[in-house]
Design an enzyme around this catalytic site. Structure first.
Site, PDB file in Angstrom:
ATOM      1  N   CYS A   4      42.099  47.703  42.393  1.00 47.15           N
ATOM      2  CA  CYS A   4      42.531  47.366  41.024  1.00 47.15           C
ATOM      3  C   CYS A   4      43.993  47.774  40.910  1.00 47.15           C
ATOM      4  CB  CYS A   4      41.678  48.102  39.990  1.00 47.15           C
ATOM      5  SG  CYS A   4      42.381  47.992  38.335  1.00 47.15           S
ATOM      6  N   HIS A  46      38.785  53.153  34.434  1.00 46.07           N
ATOM      7  CA  HIS A  46      38.680  51.713  34.666  1.00 46.07           C
ATOM      8  C   HIS A  46      37.616  51.089  33.761  1.00 46.07           C
ATOM      9  CE1 HIS A  46      39.127  47.951  36.918  1.00 46.07           C
ATOM     10  NE2 HIS A  46      37.854  47.795  36.583  1.00 46.07           N
ATOM     11  N   GLY A  92      42.849  33.579  29.932  1.00 45.58           N
ATOM     12  CA  GLY A  92      43.850  33.736  30.991  1.00 45.58           C
ATOM     13  C   GLY A  92      44.000  35.151  31.510  1.00 45.58           C
ATOM     14  N   HIS A  97      41.535  45.075  34.541  1.00 48.74           N
ATOM     15  CA  HIS A  97      41.531  46.455  34.038  1.00 48.74           C
ATOM     16  C   HIS A  97      42.014  46.311  32.603  1.00 48.74           C
ATOM     17  CE1 HIS A  97      42.456  50.972  34.733  1.00 48.74           C
ATOM     18  NE2 HIS A  97      42.784  50.711  33.468  1.00 48.74           N
ATOM     19  N   HIS A  99      43.652  45.996  29.242  1.00 45.33           N
ATOM     20  CA  HIS A  99      45.028  46.279  28.860  1.00 45.33           C
ATOM     21  C   HIS A  99      45.352  45.594  27.547  1.00 45.33           C
ATOM     22  CE1 HIS A  99      44.990  42.772  31.546  1.00 45.33           C
ATOM     23  NE2 HIS A  99      45.973  42.278  30.808  1.00 45.33           N
ATOM     24  N   HIS A 101      48.585  44.173  25.496  1.00 44.14           N
ATOM     25  CA  HIS A 101      49.998  43.811  25.533  1.00 44.14           C
ATOM     26  C   HIS A 101      50.610  44.189  24.178  1.00 44.14           C
ATOM     27  CE1 HIS A 101      49.647  40.803  28.960  1.00 44.14           C
ATOM     28  NE2 HIS A 101      48.382  40.851  28.573  1.00 44.14           N
TER      29      HIS A 101
HETATM   30  P1  AMP Z   1      46.700  39.326  31.596  1.00 45.96           P
HETATM   31  O1  AMP Z   1      47.137  37.934  31.954  1.00 45.96           O
HETATM   32  O2  AMP Z   1      46.408  39.519  30.148  1.00 45.96           O
HETATM   33  O3  AMP Z   1      45.569  39.809  32.490  1.00 45.96           O
HETATM   34  O4  AMP Z   1      47.957  40.232  31.834  1.00 45.96           O
HETATM   35  C1  AMP Z   1      48.290  40.819  33.052  1.00 45.96           C
HETATM   36  C2  AMP Z   1      49.723  41.222  32.924  1.00 45.96           C
HETATM   37  O5  AMP Z   1      50.002  42.148  33.941  1.00 45.96           O
HETATM   38  C3  AMP Z   1      50.715  40.066  33.084  1.00 45.96           C
HETATM   39  O6  AMP Z   1      51.515  39.960  31.900  1.00 45.96           O
HETATM   40  C4  AMP Z   1      51.540  40.463  34.309  1.00 45.96           C
HETATM   41  O7  AMP Z   1      52.896  40.124  34.198  1.00 45.96           O
HETATM   42  C5  AMP Z   1      51.338  41.969  34.341  1.00 45.96           C
HETATM   43  N1  AMP Z   1      51.462  42.592  35.646  1.00 45.96           N
HETATM   44  C6  AMP Z   1      50.844  42.240  36.796  1.00 45.96           C
HETATM   45  N2  AMP Z   1      51.184  43.071  37.799  1.00 45.96           N
HETATM   46  C7  AMP Z   1      52.033  43.987  37.256  1.00 45.96           C
HETATM   47  C8  AMP Z   1      52.748  45.111  37.779  1.00 45.96           C
HETATM   48  N3  AMP Z   1      52.647  45.485  39.071  1.00 45.96           N
HETATM   49  N4  AMP Z   1      53.559  45.801  36.946  1.00 45.96           N
HETATM   50  C9  AMP Z   1      53.679  45.436  35.645  1.00 45.96           C
HETATM   51  N5  AMP Z   1      53.010  44.399  35.095  1.00 45.96           N
HETATM   52  C10 AMP Z   1      52.220  43.674  35.887  1.00 45.96           C
HETATM   53 ZN    ZN Z   2      41.385  49.673  37.254  1.00 42.07          ZN
END
Ligand code: AMP
Ligand code: ZN
Length: 113
Positions: A4, A46, A92, A97, A99, A101
């Site tokens: 992850c 997680h 999308g 994990h 999160h 935004h």
């Molecule tokens: P989601 O599409 O809601 O699952 O958002 C995943 C987000 O994680 C996207 O906006 C990606 O740009 C961001 N993301 C993926 N890998 C990383 C990383 N290594 N560091 C920072 N952001 C990341």
């Molecule tokens: Zn995780």
């Protein structure tokens, strides 16, 4: 959790640009920002997404929103910002994990979906 990327960010195995951290929560700048401020706020434990929130783990959600309020003030987002959590394919979700935004730093589009 193995494999992850956000667990690896929390452990420091993958680098990130940290903006906030406490015992339960970690927040960092999104690597592909969609707005002048684009921060991801994640629980240190997680949880895959909103559908996996339950009475056993929901304390962390309250804590995440307390952290979001702190971060919003730190980032001077008083004029307004948006909090989004994508869940599963139709929304999308790409990282499984949980999160949130934080999007801000300019007037945002009124389109929600
Ligand atoms: P989601 O599409 O809601 O699952 O958002 C995943 C987000 O994680 C996207 O906006 C990606 O740009 C961001 N993301 C993926 N890998 C990383 C990383 N290594 N560091 C920072 N952001 C990341
Ligand atoms: Zn995780």
């Amino acid at each position: 959790m193995q494999d992850c990327i956000f667990c690896k960010i929390i452990s420091g195995e993958i680098p990130s640009s940290k903006v906030y951290e406490d015992e339960y929560v970690y927040a960092f700048n999104d690597i592909n920002p969609m707005a002048p401020v684009h921060i991801l706020v994640i629980p240190k434990t997680h949880i895959s997404n909103v559908m996996d929130v339950n009475s056993e783990n929901s304390d962390i959600i309250a804590h995440i929103f307390e952290a979001i309020a702190v971060i919003a003030k730190q980032q001077k987002l008083e004029k307004g910002f948006r909090v989004v959590s994508n869940c599963n394919e139709y929304a999308g979700q790409t990282v499984f994990h949980l999160h949130f935004h934080i999007l801000g730093g300019r007037r945002l589009s009124m389109e929600m979906a």
